[in-house]
Design a protein around this motif. Sequence first.
Motif, mmCIF file in Angstrom:
data_model
loop_
_atom_site.group_PDB
_atom_site.id
_atom_site.type_symbol
_atom_site.label_atom_id
_atom_site.label_comp_id
_atom_site.label_asym_id
_atom_site.label_seq_id
_atom_site.Cartn_x
_atom_site.Cartn_y
_atom_site.Cartn_z
ATOM 1 N N LEU A 275 77.874 69.827 73.504
ATOM 2 C CA LEU A 275 77.555 71.173 74.034
ATOM 3 C C LEU A 275 76.099 71.688 73.208
ATOM 4 O O LEU A 275 75.136 71.718 74.122
ATOM 5 C CB LEU A 275 78.242 72.381 73.456
ATOM 6 C CG LEU A 275 78.270 73.363 74.719
ATOM 7 C CD1 LEU A 275 78.512 72.949 76.730
ATOM 8 C CD2 LEU A 275 79.134 74.460 74.747
ATOM 9 N N MET A 276 75.848 71.687 72.027
ATOM 10 C CA MET A 276 74.724 71.849 70.658
ATOM 11 C C MET A 276 73.511 71.101 70.967
ATOM 12 O O MET A 276 72.378 71.328 71.667
ATOM 13 C CB MET A 276 75.542 71.712 69.675
ATOM 14 C CG MET A 276 73.973 72.673 68.844
ATOM 15 S SD MET A 276 73.236 74.441 69.051
ATOM 16 C CE MET A 276 75.205 75.456 67.920
ATOM 17 N N ALA A 277 74.141 70.031 71.320
ATOM 18 C CA ALA A 277 73.003 68.865 71.179
ATOM 19 C C ALA A 277 72.029 69.199 72.989
ATOM 20 O O ALA A 277 70.874 68.686 73.240
ATOM 21 C CB ALA A 277 73.612 67.501 71.672
ATOM 22 N N GLY A 278 73.608 69.787 73.830
ATOM 23 C CA GLY A 278 72.258 69.858 75.349
ATOM 24 C C GLY A 278 71.571 70.637 75.297
ATOM 25 O O GLY A 278 70.199 71.171 75.642
ATOM 26 N N ALA A 279 72.414 71.898 74.589
ATOM 27 C CA ALA A 279 71.409 73.287 74.284
ATOM 28 C C ALA A 279 70.436 72.971 73.949
ATOM 29 O O ALA A 279 69.072 73.457 74.463
ATOM 30 C CB ALA A 279 72.868 74.409 73.806
ATOM 31 N N ALA A 324 69.305 76.874 81.742
ATOM 32 C CA ALA A 324 69.315 76.140 81.432
ATOM 33 C C ALA A 324 69.879 75.854 79.489
ATOM 34 O O ALA A 324 71.411 76.533 79.276
ATOM 35 C CB ALA A 324 69.280 74.094 81.674
ATOM 36 N N SER A 325 69.706 75.507 78.931
ATOM 37 C CA SER A 325 68.919 75.464 77.153
ATOM 38 C C SER A 325 69.843 77.406 76.696
ATOM 39 O O SER A 325 70.852 77.522 76.093
ATOM 40 C CB SER A 325 67.991 75.725 77.248
ATOM 41 O OG SER A 325 67.879 75.621 75.796
ATOM 42 N N GLU A 332 77.995 77.148 74.377
ATOM 43 C CA GLU A 332 78.136 77.545 72.618
ATOM 44 C C GLU A 332 78.431 78.223 71.749
ATOM 45 O O GLU A 332 79.993 77.820 71.232
ATOM 46 C CB GLU A 332 77.398 76.240 71.741
ATOM 47 C CG GLU A 332 76.871 76.363 71.175
ATOM 48 C CD GLU A 332 77.995 74.979 70.080
ATOM 49 O OE1 GLU A 332 78.000 73.995 71.112
ATOM 50 O OE2 GLU A 332 78.328 75.374 69.116
ATOM 51 N N GLY A 333 78.302 79.355 71.472
ATOM 52 C CA GLY A 333 78.895 80.203 71.590
ATOM 53 C C GLY A 333 80.200 81.120 71.552
ATOM 54 O O GLY A 333 80.822 81.053 70.659
ATOM 55 N N VAL A 334 80.535 81.041 72.628
ATOM 56 C CA VAL A 334 81.752 81.268 73.461
ATOM 57 C C VAL A 334 83.054 80.660 73.253
ATOM 58 O O VAL A 334 84.085 80.635 71.886
ATOM 59 C CB VAL A 334 81.808 81.354 74.625
ATOM 60 C CG1 VAL A 334 82.859 82.393 75.502
ATOM 61 C CG2 VAL A 334 80.441 82.740 75.105
ATOM 62 N N THR A 335 82.565 79.260 73.465
ATOM 63 C CA THR A 335 83.797 78.154 73.050
ATOM 64 C C THR A 335 83.832 77.635 71.429
ATOM 65 O O THR A 335 84.789 77.147 71.378
ATOM 66 C CB THR A 335 83.238 76.498 73.576
ATOM 67 O OG1 THR A 335 82.023 76.011 73.108
ATOM 68 C CG2 THR A 335 83.063 77.915 74.972
ATOM 69 N N SER A 336 83.147 77.757 70.761
ATOM 70 C CA SER A 336 82.824 77.098 69.257
ATOM 71 C C SER A 336 83.780 77.732 68.620
ATOM 72 O O SER A 336 84.188 79.244 68.881
ATOM 73 C CB SER A 336 81.477 77.132 68.507
ATOM 74 O OG SER A 336 81.112 78.336 68.040
#
Lengths: 336, 94
Positions: A275-279, A324-325, A332-336
């Motif tokens: 997720l972070m890599a995608g962001a 998208a980013s 990423e913030g919500v799920t981490s």
Amino acid sequence: MENTMSECCTSSESVLKNPVTISFTISDYIKLFYCWIRSFRNNISVTPGIYYTGDQYDVTAPMLVTSNYLLTFYLVWRVVRRLNVRLLVIDTRGINVWCASGKGRFSAETILEHLEQYTPEQKTRSGKLELILPKLSLSGVNLKVLRRNMIKPVIGPIYRQDIPAFLGSDTLKDCREDTYRFNLRDRLFIMVPSLFQFSRYLLPVVAGLAVWHWFFKTGIHYQFYLLSLTITLLYIILFPLLPTRWFSVKALSEGIVISAVVNAWMLYRGVFSWLMAGAITTAIFGINLFFGLYFTGNSGVSNYTLVKREIVIFLPVTALVLVASAVLFILEGVTS
Amino acid sequence: MIAFNSDKCSGCAVCPAVCPQGVIQMKNGKATLTDYHSCMECGACAKNCSYDAIELTKGTGCLAAIIKEDILKITPVGTGCGCGTGSDTDGDCC
């Protein structure tokens, strides 16, 4: 420059009645720095008219034409200040030569209007005035109109640094072969202003990321700014080396390399997540594309038709990638 | 877009002299664009052609101007880059 400075467009400027010599004050230097940082996007101007270097006015000295944008005026003066020359400063409302010519403000008609303010004795002894025009002014200046008015126009150099050598020859010859290069020196000159200008788009994003981090500990805030500065810096320096002539394709090429390096670093540091890599990857491509399109206005080598085509194609792509980013950062913030 | 009309071209060679990119050459007595992608479409050639042999669509090749002039159409052509150029309003560019 005492008694000659004025803010463009806030008052109606008149042409100097008599030729004056040139000097700059500390206040002028502060304004010059501001002009540079804002990189041609303000209108600090000098009073139009004839200026001269040296101790006294010499009607036989070569006459160079330039715009009344303070930075342009200063940069030209810098290279001729030890020579015996005259500067005919045209009222371009504080716009540089290139832009003013493109928009019709730096024209043969304007030059003639300015010259009409002076007596024939103030202009020439020979009856035919020789005027040295910056080559980049010719998109606005019709040479034939000047010739019809007893003026001998000479096509001067594109680069101010070439003026002393040009003036050093016995007879002034048109710089027919002189071409605009957009070389490293040109690009370095606009690099700091470009970074400064681009920061106004980046800083609100950094603020948003900092707020998001405050809630969800994403660990991403100021790094975005550093990454963006790196992207813009590399883009400007490597501009001619990046593949194709499309600003956006150059940006995508740079994005591939930078995102590969950043993802490799994340793997190496053990902080990689899809997720972070995608962001981050979409952010890198988005920033690269946006800056690539933005740089069309700073480059000086942009072709209207081609740039327009590029913007129509890549502006929506850029917007989608940035959205998208943003979505991936939120996830990423919500799920981490 | 830029186009050279060889029928109208007199071969006076003004256009290669004024071109800041050096992309116009004389071939068989006629002006020819040698590298369109390096042409800035600045219009110096068309401005100084006495025979109307060069057709040019002028515009401002930057993001802000194209968005305002061509996409949103909120400013007239030639005024979108701000800086006061082409209009009586001054303002921010790009």
